[in-house]
Design a protein around this motif. Structure first.
Motif, PDB file in Angstrom:
ATOM      1  N   LEU A 156      69.824 -13.253  40.783  1.00 23.54           N
ATOM      2  CA  LEU A 156      69.516 -14.199  39.838  1.00 23.54           C
ATOM      3  C   LEU A 156      69.530 -14.006  38.338  1.00 23.54           C
ATOM      4  N   ARG A 157      69.278 -12.791  38.142  1.00 24.50           N
ATOM      5  CA  ARG A 157      69.706 -12.251  36.709  1.00 24.50           C
ATOM      6  C   ARG A 157      71.086 -12.219  36.281  1.00 24.50           C
ATOM      7  N   TYR A 216      63.168 -21.079  36.991  1.00 24.21           N
ATOM      8  CA  TYR A 216      64.164 -20.114  37.393  1.00 24.21           C
ATOM      9  C   TYR A 216      63.510 -18.576  37.164  1.00 24.21           C
ATOM     10  N   ARG A 217      63.007 -18.581  35.698  1.00 25.21           N
ATOM     11  CA  ARG A 217      62.157 -17.261  35.539  1.00 25.21           C
ATOM     12  C   ARG A 217      61.440 -16.872  36.447  1.00 25.21           C
ATOM     13  N   ARG A 218      60.384 -17.889  37.184  1.00 24.97           N
ATOM     14  CA  ARG A 218      59.328 -17.481  37.727  1.00 24.97           C
ATOM     15  C   ARG A 218      60.051 -16.860  39.201  1.00 24.97           C
ATOM     16  N   GLU A 219      60.966 -17.587  39.730  1.00 18.40           N
ATOM     17  CA  GLU A 219      61.797 -17.010  40.953  1.00 18.40           C
ATOM     18  C   GLU A 219      62.614 -15.569  40.751  1.00 18.40           C
ATOM     19  N   GLU A 230      51.320 -23.416  33.130  1.00 18.32           N
ATOM     20  CA  GLU A 230      50.667 -22.472  33.975  1.00 18.32           C
ATOM     21  C   GLU A 230      51.575 -21.252  33.916  1.00 18.32           C
ATOM     22  N   ASN A 231      52.786 -21.274  33.647  1.00 21.87           N
ATOM     23  CA  ASN A 231      53.613 -19.915  33.557  1.00 21.87           C
ATOM     24  C   ASN A 231      53.845 -19.679  32.273  1.00 21.87           C
ATOM     25  N   VAL A 232      52.950 -19.888  31.306  1.00 20.84           N
ATOM     26  CA  VAL A 232      52.978 -19.821  29.796  1.00 20.84           C
ATOM     27  C   VAL A 232      54.089 -20.473  29.087  1.00 20.84           C
ATOM     28  N   GLY A 233      54.987 -19.776  28.936  1.00 22.49           N
ATOM     29  CA  GLY A 233      56.331 -20.277  28.319  1.00 22.49           C
ATOM     30  C   GLY A 233      55.901 -21.068  26.823  1.00 22.49           C
ATOM     31  N   ASP A 234      56.930 -21.273  26.268  1.00 26.72           N
ATOM     32  CA  ASP A 234      56.918 -22.195  24.677  1.00 26.72           C
ATOM     33  C   ASP A 234      56.571 -23.460  24.918  1.00 26.72           C
ATOM     34  N   LEU A 235      55.748 -24.101  24.264  1.00 21.85           N
ATOM     35  CA  LEU A 235      55.665 -25.488  24.398  1.00 21.85           C
ATOM     36  C   LEU A 235      56.912 -26.174  23.635  1.00 21.85           C
ATOM     37  N   LEU A 275      65.359 -21.993  44.459  1.00 20.54           N
ATOM     38  CA  LEU A 275      64.770 -22.823  43.422  1.00 20.54           C
ATOM     39  C   LEU A 275      64.330 -24.257  44.014  1.00 20.54           C
ATOM     40  N   VAL A 276      64.744 -24.678  45.089  1.00 23.07           N
ATOM     41  CA  VAL A 276      64.620 -25.769  45.795  1.00 23.07           C
ATOM     42  C   VAL A 276      64.477 -27.307  44.872  1.00 23.07           C
ATOM     43  N   LEU A 277      65.049 -27.158  43.801  1.00 24.54           N
ATOM     44  CA  LEU A 277      65.378 -28.428  43.055  1.00 24.54           C
ATOM     45  C   LEU A 277      66.480 -29.433  43.786  1.00 24.54           C
ATOM     46  N   LEU A 278      67.312 -28.460  44.555  1.00 23.32           N
ATOM     47  CA  LEU A 278      68.170 -29.390  45.530  1.00 23.32           C
ATOM     48  C   LEU A 278      67.550 -29.136  46.877  1.00 23.32           C
ATOM     49  N   ALA A 279      67.264 -30.534  47.248  1.00 23.84           N
ATOM     50  CA  ALA A 279      66.717 -30.581  48.933  1.00 23.84           C
ATOM     51  C   ALA A 279      67.617 -30.755  49.830  1.00 23.84           C
ATOM     52  N   ALA A 280      67.531 -29.952  50.784  1.00 24.15           N
ATOM     53  CA  ALA A 280      68.703 -30.103  52.076  1.00 24.15           C
ATOM     54  C   ALA A 280      68.175 -31.157  52.861  1.00 24.15           C
ATOM     55  N   GLY A 281      68.992 -32.150  53.268  1.00 25.09           N
ATOM     56  CA  GLY A 281      68.721 -32.896  54.215  1.00 25.09           C
ATOM     57  C   GLY A 281      68.814 -32.622  55.438  1.00 25.09           C
ATOM     58  N   GLU A 282      68.500 -33.605  56.571  1.00 23.95           N
ATOM     59  CA  GLU A 282      68.604 -33.275  57.993  1.00 23.95           C
ATOM     60  C   GLU A 282      70.237 -33.508  58.328  1.00 23.95           C
TER      61      GLU A 282
END
Length: 938
Positions: free
Chosen positions: A545-546, A531-534, A510-515, A616-623
């Motif tokens: 981010l850069r 990361y690149r999308r963000e 979806e975001n192109v990128g190399d296979l 990035l939300v790969l790390l999810a914050a809990g309650e």
């Protein structure tokens, strides 16, 4: 007028059970019931005397019972024609000498749910005339042989009206089949429950629980399977997954719903097979999604027609639509479902002292009900109504003490359900690596999720892309076009073996990128794409981010490694890191790279934490102000990068420390994938570790249980050496070392990888030659080689073979000893076997340590077979072997033990394998974090 019971609510297997139960109740002992599967035209057989019509007529001899359920009952005339055709079909088969159905019956009783007209010359009279005619009719052209001439004396039919009367008379039978209960029956049951003023109260509470759970637990966040923000209902994204069971390749939903259809009460005839199920699957194979969907199916079925909540009825309709898409019908059995996160349960229970499983389940139900449900009340409900209990994520319970507590509680819960004569169906999911407990195989069957075939992966990719991008037609078409081009490349097949891998690939496309070319690159490309999308978004974080990508990535790696170590070294099944701890890691990183001002480092750390948890939300914050990775494989990916972030000596130290551990295996393979792609030198480093581990690792007794073959098989499975012929051959050679014994913990996995490798001509010759040598070798080698040949050809695979291999039946006989419960015969204790050769070595240094450990060895037992070999008894508990571990840690004592095992008779090779596997299961669970060369873990 008698009740007209809803026999159509019963599944076909449950109707067979009902038929057998009524025969048993009506005629007493003498009934032998056949389980599910091919029964030779016999649901049950009765050997003895049956009295009819008040004793006016008696059947003596061998009676066969056959159940004939019609799914949709029509008019009596149509029912009559259908029943006649069914009876004639069965008689034709009985008379066909080429179809072996066992002993020819003296009598046959057909039990059917169809209604026949009781009018004069109606269906009841006509079926009697028909049965007499069939007894004297030749069922083969040109032959005079008839059923009566063969010895069949009489045939009778129990039709619907007969069944209604029998069920009304036999209340105990009716109680065992809730689909037949009237409202009065259920209210009478509920009235006996303690603490309930209103008989309807419990049913209302549990309906309320199911309504709430159906509305809130249906979601699959694409973040849980690919890191995207969107969510979808599980019924929209789920696909049926392939499984291997009993040498056949089937589908997981078919297996689960099929096993859930019968009445599973211990008292119901024919319930001798394993009634519960373990589903194993590799990382990302969709176990949790299937667990969630299976729960939703049964919640929808339980509430169907019993709720007035519009939103719930809409979900029920959506679930029915999804079943139609998957080409299934809704379960006929209305089981009340519970879905349990085993890591969460293990955390709350602890190793000891915490709540029992029953009490914990009661609390979980109470959280979504208007009143507190006590354990006693829940027990009564278990007794009153069928239940499916889905236990998800046993592999995430890593600490040995917690795993044993969970296993003990599951078995105690199942035993208690049997005491209550409850209709309980338990489904447990786990990764196969490290699943050594083999939870009571007499009660739990095991099926293994298979990798997606090429067409299955393509179908899932298109389906999930359509669902995920349902509101963006243009982008969806672009992604599907790129996906078609990608899967046309042969190398892509290695990357789309699981639903998670397929989903990640579609996101990258979806975001192109190399296979990507390898699994490691697939997952790393996913992180890079996120990361690149963000980074490219026009936000205030863009410049940060850069400029700080290395720092943000390093933080993810450190968190991954910290969480990976934390849940193996403590009694936490669900490892989380506090936000304070996360900030501390980020702050330390800033100091390390030269931000020596406390204020400046702290400000930068705060920004990094904010981006990691909100952008990035790969790390999810809990309650509870903590963070964790939503996707376990991403935690393992980041931990892998942290493990190999250093020089050769550091990498070697970390990979050697983690190599034997099932908890670290996926992380280890990710780390190897990273190194394989870096340079020839780093690839050589990995291959040397795999090759030399069992000979050189001081902390692992490779002489008794080698890890190298398993590591080699895992790397073959990963496909990272597919384009490196020399490395591929080396890995195959190491994997084949398993032929020396003991029996591998998961021979099917090694067999599958060898089967894949055998597609290469030179490797096929290598494999065949090694198998041929093994079949000409020791009994242990013959057994392992036989297992590899058999398992390599399951699920329709071409498999591996060798000249001189035994007949298939002979290999199956030996192999099944490792994966089925043994017959009950006199036991042989491993410690006693080892005591004989030890007598000659008692004066040697280290012998005293070995002798002290023999009592522990006696916890492992085997059964003698008719050929003088031994059949190991699987144990569903942690093998208590502290003294044995001390023996293995002592050079002299370890040598004595090796001599004793070497002196066993060759035909008793199973004793050595049994001991080796159990020792390895315990030793591989030892925490390794204190052996890792990573400063911040201190």
């Amino acid at each position: 007028m008698a009740n007209d019971f809803h026999f159509e609510e019963l599944g076909s297997r449950a109707f067979e059970q009902l038929s057998s139960a009524l025969v048993s109740a009506e005629f007493g002992p003498g009934l032998e019931v056949y389980g599910s599967g091919k029964d030779g035209g016999r649901e049950a057989v009765f050997q003895g005397t049956i009295s009819w019509d008040g004793g006016a007529r008696v059947w003596r001899g061998y009676t066969v019972v056959q159940a004939k359920q019609r799914e949709h009952v029509l008019a009596p005339a149509d029912n009559l024609a259908w029943l006649q055709s069914q009876i004639r079909f069965e008689l034709n088969h009985w008379m066909n000498v080429k179809r072996h159905r066992g002993k020819f019956p003296d009598h046959i009783l057909f039990v059917t749910n169809v209604r026949l007209s009781a009018a004069v010359d109606g269906g009841v009279d006509r079926i009697r005339e028909f049965l007499v005619q069939e007894l004297d009719r030749s069922h083969a052209s040109g032959k005079k042989d008839t059923p009566r001439m063969r010895g069949l004396r009489e045939i009778r039919v129990w039709h619907r009206d007969t069944l209604n009367a029998l069920i009304s008379n036999h209340r105990d039978v009716r109680s065992a089949f809730p689909a037949l209960l009237t409202v009065g029956d259920l209210l009478e049951r509920l009235n006996s429950l303690p603490g309930l003023a209103d008989p309807d109260a419990l049913a209302s509470i549990l309906r309320e629980h199911s309504e709430s759970a159906l509305r809130h637990d249906r979601w699959v966040r694409f973040g849980e399977a690919g890191g995207l923000h969107a969510r979808q209902s599980v019924d929209r994204v789920v696909v049926d997954l392939p499984v291997i069971s009993d040498d056949d390749r089937g589908n997981v939903l078919d297996e689960c719903m099929g096993r859930g259809e019968p009445v599973l009460r211990r008292s119901v005839p024919g319930n001798g097979w394993p009634r519960h199920l373990v589903i194993t699957g590799a990382a990302g194979n969709g176990k949790s999604t299937i667990a969630k969907y299976l729960t939703q199916i049964y919640r929808a079925r339980f509430l169907e027609g019993a709720t007035s909540v519009a939103a719930v009825n809409e979900i029920i309709a959506d679930t029915a639509e999804s079943l139609e898409r998957l080409m299934y019908e809704a379960p006929t059995s209305r089981r009340w479902p519970l879905n349990v996160s085993l890591p969460e349960m293990a955390n709350d229970m602890g190793p000891s002292g915490g709540p029992s499983m029953l009490r914990w389940l009661s609390r979980q139900v109470s959280q979504r009900a208007s009143v507190e449900i006590t354990p006693v009340t829940l027990e009564r409900w278990l007794k009153a109504w069928p239940v499916i209990l889905v236990l998800d994520g046993f592999d995430e319970v890593t600490a040995p003490s917690l795993r044993q507590r969970v296993v003990d509680e599951i078995m105690e819960f199942v035993d208690r359900a049997d005491e209550l004569d409850a209709d309980l169906f338990v489904v447990l999911t786990t990764r196969p690596t490290g699943y050594t407990e083999r939870i009571r195989p007499t009660d739990f069957a095991q099926i293994d999720l298979d990798y997606l075939a090429g067409d299955e992966a393509v179908s899932y990719g298109k389906h999930v892309t359509t669902q995920r991008l349902h509101d963006d037609v243009s982008l969806r078409e672009q992604v599907l076009e790129r996906f078609d081009r990608a899967v046309a490349q042969a190398s892509t097949g290695r990357l789309i073996k699981t639903p998670l891998q397929v989903l990640i690939l579609t996101f990258i496309l979806e975001n192109v990128g190399d296979l990507p070319a390898t699994r490691y690159q697939l997952f790393w490309s996913y992180y890079d794409t996120v990361y690149r999308r963000e980074q490219e978004k026009p936000t205030s974080h863009r410049a940060f981010l850069r400029g700080h990508r290395d720092d943000i990535t390093e933080l993810h790696e450190r968190v991954g490694l910290v969480l990976q170590t934390r849940c193996e070294g403590t009694d936490e099944a669900q490892a989380r890191l506090s936000l304070t701890g996360l900030r501390s890691l980020a702050h330390d990183r800033m100091i390390e790279v030269g931000h020596d001002s406390a204020a400046g480092a702290g400000e930068l750390a705060d920004q990094i934490v904010e981006i990691a948890t909100t952008r990035l939300v790969l790390l999810a914050a809990g309650e509870d102000d903590s963070v964790s990775f939503e996707v376990r494989s991403l935690q393992e990916l980041m931990a892998a990068r942290a493990l190999v972030n250093g020089d050769d000596a550091t990498i070697r130290e970390n990979l050697v420390a983690t190599a034997p551990s099932p908890h670290w295996r996926n992380t280890w393979v990710f780390a190897a994938g990273k190194l394989f792609g870096e340079s020839d030198h780093r690839r050589r480093l990995v291959l040397d570790i795999v090759d030399q581990f069992d000979r050189t690792c001081a902390g692992w007794p490779g002489w008794i249980y080698p890890v190298g073959p398993e590591l080699a098989a895992d790397l073959l499975d990963d496909g990272l050496a597919e384009t490196k012929p020399a490395a591929l051959r080396e890995l195959v050679t190491i994997a084949l070392r398993c032929l020396a014994g003991p029996m591998p913990e998961n021979p099917a996995h090694i067999a599958g990888r060898l089967s894949d490798a055998a597609r290469h001509g030179q490797l096929n010759a290598l494999i065949r030659n090694e198998l041929r040598a093994a079949f000409a070798g020791t009994p242990a080698a013959v057994a392992v080689a036989g297992a590899l040949v058999l398992f390599s050809s399951t699920g329709g695979a071409s498999g591996v073979s060798a000249p001189g291999q035994p007949a298939k039946a002979a290999m199956e006989e030996v192999t099944k000893r490792w994966f089925t419960p043994p017959p009950q015969k006199p036991r042989v204790k491993v410690g006693n076997l080892l005591g004989t050769p030890l007598k000659e070595l008692r004066d040697e240094p280290g012998a005293a340590l070995v002798e002290a450990a023999l009592t522990e060895c006696n916890a492992l037992t085997l059964y003698p077979t008719s050929d003088g070999e031994l059949w190991p008894e699987l144990i569903s508990r942690v093998f208590e072997c502290e003294r044995l571990q001390s023996v293995l840690d002592d050079v002299e004592a370890s040598g004595i033990l090796e001599l004793c095992l070497g002196d066993l008779e060759p035909r008793h090779w199973a004793a050595r394998s049994h001991l080796a596997r159990e020792i390895a299961a315990v030793r591989s669970r030892r925490p390794v974090s204190n052996r890792l060369a990573v400063p911040y873990l201190d």
